[in-house]
Scaffold this motif. Sequence first.
Motif, PDB file in Angstrom:
ATOM      1  N   HIS A 152       0.508   5.782   0.326  1.00 45.32           N
ATOM      2  CA  HIS A 152      -0.287   7.017   0.448  1.00 45.32           C
ATOM      3  C   HIS A 152       0.653   8.218   0.391  1.00 45.32           C
ATOM      4  N   ASP A 154       0.847  -1.193   0.000  1.00 39.14           N
ATOM      5  CA  ASP A 154       0.000   0.000   0.000  1.00 39.14           C
ATOM      6  C   ASP A 154       0.882   1.243   0.000  1.00 39.14           C
ATOM      7  N   HIS A 188      -3.558  -1.243   6.043  1.00 37.25           N
ATOM      8  CA  HIS A 188      -4.121  -1.598   4.741  1.00 37.25           C
ATOM      9  C   HIS A 188      -3.345  -2.745   4.093  1.00 37.25           C
TER      10      HIS A 188
HETATM   11 MG    MG Z   1      -4.375   2.411   1.688  1.00 36.59          MG
END
Ligand code: MG
Length: 399
Positions: A248, A246, A280
Amino acid sequence: MGLSTSLILLAAGEGRRLGESLPKALVPLAGRPLVCWSADTFVALEELAEIVLVVPAGDAGRAIADALPTGSVPVRVVEGGARRRDSVRAGLEAASGELVLVHDAARAFVDAALARRVLAGASEHGAAVPAAPVTDTLVRDDDGFSGEEVPRASVRAVQTPQGFRRPLLVEAHEAADEAWDAPDDGTMVRALGRPVALVDGSGENFKVTWPADLERGVAVLRAAGRLADEAGEASVNEFRVGYGWDVHPLVEGRPFDLVGVRVADERGPAGHSDGDALSHAVADAMLGAAGLGDIGTHFPDTDPAMKGIPGPTLLEGAVRAVAAAGWRAVQVDAVLIVDKPKIAPHRAEIRSRLAALLGAEEDAVSIKGKRSEGLGGLANAAGVGCQCVVTLRRTNEGS
Ligand code: MG
């Protein structure tokens, strides 16, 4: 210190009654040559100084010798003869022990405890054989009609390994009429008029003779937990590994939380959720390992309820989903790729919190921080990435 002991392992027989053209010792049982199963017991039997393996002449003999498992007991190979007693004689000439055990390789499921009972009996009495009660009613065959009953309580079925003080067995072989095709060594010693002690045999110590015996043998091995490959396969199926990833972007004015642990206040991950890349990635790995899709299908970012959803809440959802499918996470190894803030000061707390969320042992959870080294899209503290693997273990408690 007990008497030195040799085992003569008889593997020179044919496999005709098994419907095989192979030598009996090489007939496959649960994927291994028959001889291997009894050899397993003896190569690890610490009372033995040596094993004398008696094989047929030629390629078959070499194949049997090559198939034998290795253990702490050394193995010598000799060529057998036409009859059982000739093969024993060949083994006896090569055997150096003060005690000699003689075993038919076709009794594949002999166990160490039985062998030790025979050794103890032979040490004490000079000769001992394992013997089992007979369950069938026994009668004499009177020209095709039932003759006199032989009371079964008075008879025993004799097995191998049979144990002897070596000079006694040598004497029995030398004294026996050369024409006599003796059924076993205990009978030959008995023919000398010398006592042969009976020790407890075992129902599982049967001789593999007919095709159905091979199936019975597999059942015995399975019950004894000796089918290592099968057991190994089962245990591999108890586990699944999933991979998660993941990323961000990091923006001003957002808190930076990882599994509920605040690592920075002023600059944190942007996202529809709270942007917790660790939660996540771990959730995604768990769902993947369980074959349950990904967090996008379970927690769609088009769902208003997901707006700002904390990482731990989403992770708990994944824990419930895999639990319902009969799995739980037992191990995580995660790498966080982030330039700022430093992960190290928070690592212990993140680890502890993640272990608690998963219900995993803390020492099975690993969190590693890496910087981008100025390379790629995460460089210059532009974002946070996470990669991880998660191991699931089957619980058999799915719903
Ligand atoms: Mg995420």
